[in-house]
Design a protein around this motif. Structure first.
Motif, short mmCIF file in Angstrom:
data_model
loop_
_atom_site.label_atom_id
_atom_site.label_comp_id
_atom_site.label_asym_id
_atom_site.label_seq_id
_atom_site.Cartn_x
_atom_site.Cartn_y
_atom_site.Cartn_z
N SER A 250 0.81 -1.21 0.00
CA SER A 250 0.00 0.00 0.00
C SER A 250 0.85 1.27 0.00
O SER A 250 0.40 2.32 -0.43
N GLY A 253 1.17 3.95 -2.71
CA GLY A 253 0.28 5.12 -2.74
C GLY A 253 0.96 6.41 -2.33
O GLY A 253 0.42 7.50 -2.52
N ALA A 254 2.18 6.32 -1.78
CA ALA A 254 2.90 7.53 -1.38
C ALA A 254 3.62 8.20 -2.55
O ALA A 254 4.18 9.28 -2.41
N SER A 275 -4.86 2.54 -1.54
CA SER A 275 -3.95 3.70 -1.59
C SER A 275 -3.57 4.06 -3.03
O SER A 275 -3.14 5.18 -3.28
C1 LIG Z 1 -3.13 9.04 0.25
O1 LIG Z 1 -3.47 10.40 0.31
C2 LIG Z 1 -4.07 10.77 1.53
C3 LIG Z 1 -4.53 12.20 1.40
O2 LIG Z 1 -3.62 12.95 0.67
C4 LIG Z 1 -3.05 10.58 2.65
O3 LIG Z 1 -3.63 10.91 3.87
C5 LIG Z 1 -2.61 9.15 2.67
O4 LIG Z 1 -1.58 8.98 3.61
C6 LIG Z 1 -2.10 8.74 1.31
N1 LIG Z 1 -1.81 7.32 1.32
C7 LIG Z 1 -0.59 6.87 1.15
C8 LIG Z 1 -0.44 5.39 1.18
O5 LIG Z 1 0.35 7.58 0.96
#
Ligand SMILES: *[C@@H]1O[C@H](CO)[C@@H](O)[C@H](O)[C@H]1NC(C)=O
Ligand SMILES: *[C@@H]1O[C@H](CO)[C@@H](O)[C@H](O)[C@H]1NC(C)=O
Ligand SMILES: *[C@@H]1O[C@H](CO)[C@@H](O)[C@H](O)[C@H]1NC(C)=O
Ligand SMILES: *[C@@H]1O[C@H](CO)[C@@H](O)[C@H](O)[C@H]1NC(C)=O
Ligand SMILES: *[C@@H]1O[C@H](CO)[C@@H](O)[C@H](O)[C@H]1NC(C)=O
Ligand SMILES: *[C@@H]1O[C@H](CO)[C@@H](O)[C@H](O)[C@H]1NC(C)=O
Ligand SMILES: *[C@@H]1O[C@H](CO)[C@@H](O)[C@H](O)[C@H]1NC(C)=O
Length: 327
Positions: A250, A253-254, A275
């Motif tokens: 996941s 997603g970053a 994510s």
């Molecule tokens: C996805 O984006 C949201 C809002 O920007 C954030 O809070 C969340 O940490 C992000 N997820 C990842 C896996 O980075």
């Protein structure tokens, strides 16, 4: 009258001497570096006769085909000995440039070398020499793609200032090296690297600058590690054609800048992590030929509005998804 002529002659000389010096008696080539180049040539097999002008009697080595020097210092800064188009043009060679033989450590004498292109040559499965990696750590561009090298890349490779490193389409074996790098492009695809990716990816203290990571077409296995937090500069990831198993992590997603994610032809399973809906810059997503299950998530259509190419075929996604995908 005679005197005037004499004086103007002197003036003429004074005027022309600097030009004369700059043109002929001050070659920009440094003697020790010319010697190094000749040693390098000596150990190479020159199939396409590109080294015709690399001769001891041919003074300015900065004018030799494929050699580029710093105009101020005369140091050799670039060796373009690959088959990229510009070299072919300047060499006037027929088709591809092909070098073989071995690499001479005199390459290390070219202290200011920052650009080395040896791509698309035929080093005939020669193991790349150990000292080569010391050289590599000082370069800004290293391309030995498609040159039939083999052997192991050292476990730890410090690439200090390298901006671009392309070792693809060789026969490198062993594990993926831990590369301490400020590079923006790292391409190791189409080799025979094996083992896990976690040493490489995880335990990074600083944010990495890497924008392109190409590891496709290797034998890497295990899970794709869930440590992508420090890799936020990535724009393109290619992990296709390996033996990765488990879920898509996941933390991918970053990677807010990611435009292209190729994970096809592995053994990934499970559902796609939510994510991924963060990857709003994605243009290409290819997960085909895995064992992913579940439905095609609605956010894929809603949030990833820039997607142009979606590859999901040959998975175990639900029947209705197959129909969508095959339309
Ligand atoms: C996805 O984006 C949201 C809002 O920007 C954030 O809070 C969340 O940490 C992000 N997820 C990842 C896996 O980075
Ligand atoms: C390396 O060289 C090959 C062949 O010349 C070229 O196709 C490739 O784009 C180069 N790699 C990079 C990252 O520039
Ligand atoms: C390089 O060469 C290839 C094949 O010879 C050609 O198709 C391509 O357009 C060339 N690229 C450039 C930038 O000149
Ligand atoms: C990467 O660059 C930073 C500064 O931009 C520098 O402090 C750091 O030492 C560099 N890292 C390596 C491994 O060269
Ligand atoms: C890679 O190296 C191995 C071991 O030397 C050899 O058997 C194999 O043919 C090489 N593969 C390629 C594609 O050159
Ligand atoms: C998938 O990977 C395997 C092993 O690397 C390879 O033999 C096969 O040709 C690949 N299939 C596709 C469709 O790329
Ligand atoms: C792929 O990984 C599995 C275990 O996850 C292993 O059994 C298999 O031998 C690997 N295949 C290759 C080609 O390395």
């Amino acid at each position: 009258m005679g005197l005037v002529t004499f004086i103007s002659l002197i003036l003429l000389c004074l005027n022309s001497i600097p030009c004369f010096c700059a043109g002929i008696s001050k070659p920009s080539c440094i003697q020790s570096q010319r010697q190094a180049l000749l040693k390098i040539k000596h150990d190479l097999i020159d199939y396409s006769n590109m080294f015709a002008d690399w001769r001891a009697g041919n003074g300015d080595c900065c004018k030799w085909v494929g050699v580029f020097c710093d105009k101020a210092t005369g140091h050799v800064t670039e060796l373009r000995l690959g088959s990229s188009n510009d070299t072919i043009a300047s060499a006037g060679a027929h088709g591809r440039l092909k070098l073989g033989g071995k690499l001479n450590p005199a390459l290390l004498d070219l202290m200011s070398l920052s650009y080395l292109d040896l791509s698309n040559n035929d080093f005939d499965q020669t193991p790349i020499p150990r000292w080569f990696w010391n050289l590599a750590s000082n370069l800004q561009y290293l391309n030995i793609s498609g040159s039939h090298f083999q052997g192991e890349i050292p476990d730890f490779l410090a690439i200090r200032v390298s901006l671009l490193l392309d070792l693809s389409y060789n026969n490198f074996t062993g594990s993926l090296p831990v590369i301490s790098l400020n590079a923006t492009v790292l391409v190791l695809s189409n080799n025979a690297l094996s083992g896990s990716m976690s040493q490489f990816l995880c335990h990074r203290k600083h944010r990495m600058k890497l924008e392109v990571l190409g590891l496709g077409g290797n034998l890497l296995s295990g899970e794709i590690p869930d440590c992508w937090e420090k890799w936020g500069s990535l724009v393109a990831i290619e992990l296709w054609g390996n033996n990765f198993s488990g879920k898509i992590p996941s933390s991918v997603g970053a990677l807010a800048s990611l435009q292209s994610l190729h994970l096809s032809n592995n053994s990934l399973d499970g559902e796609m992590p939510k994510s991924l809906s963060n990857l709003t810059e994605l243009l290409t997503l290819d997960f085909s030929a895995n064992q992913l299950s579940g439905e095609i998530p609605p956010w894929m259509g809603e949030r990833l509005s820039k997607l142009i190419i979606i590859g999901l075929r040959s998975n175990m996604l639900l029947e209705n998804c197959w129909k969508i995908n095959n339309e």
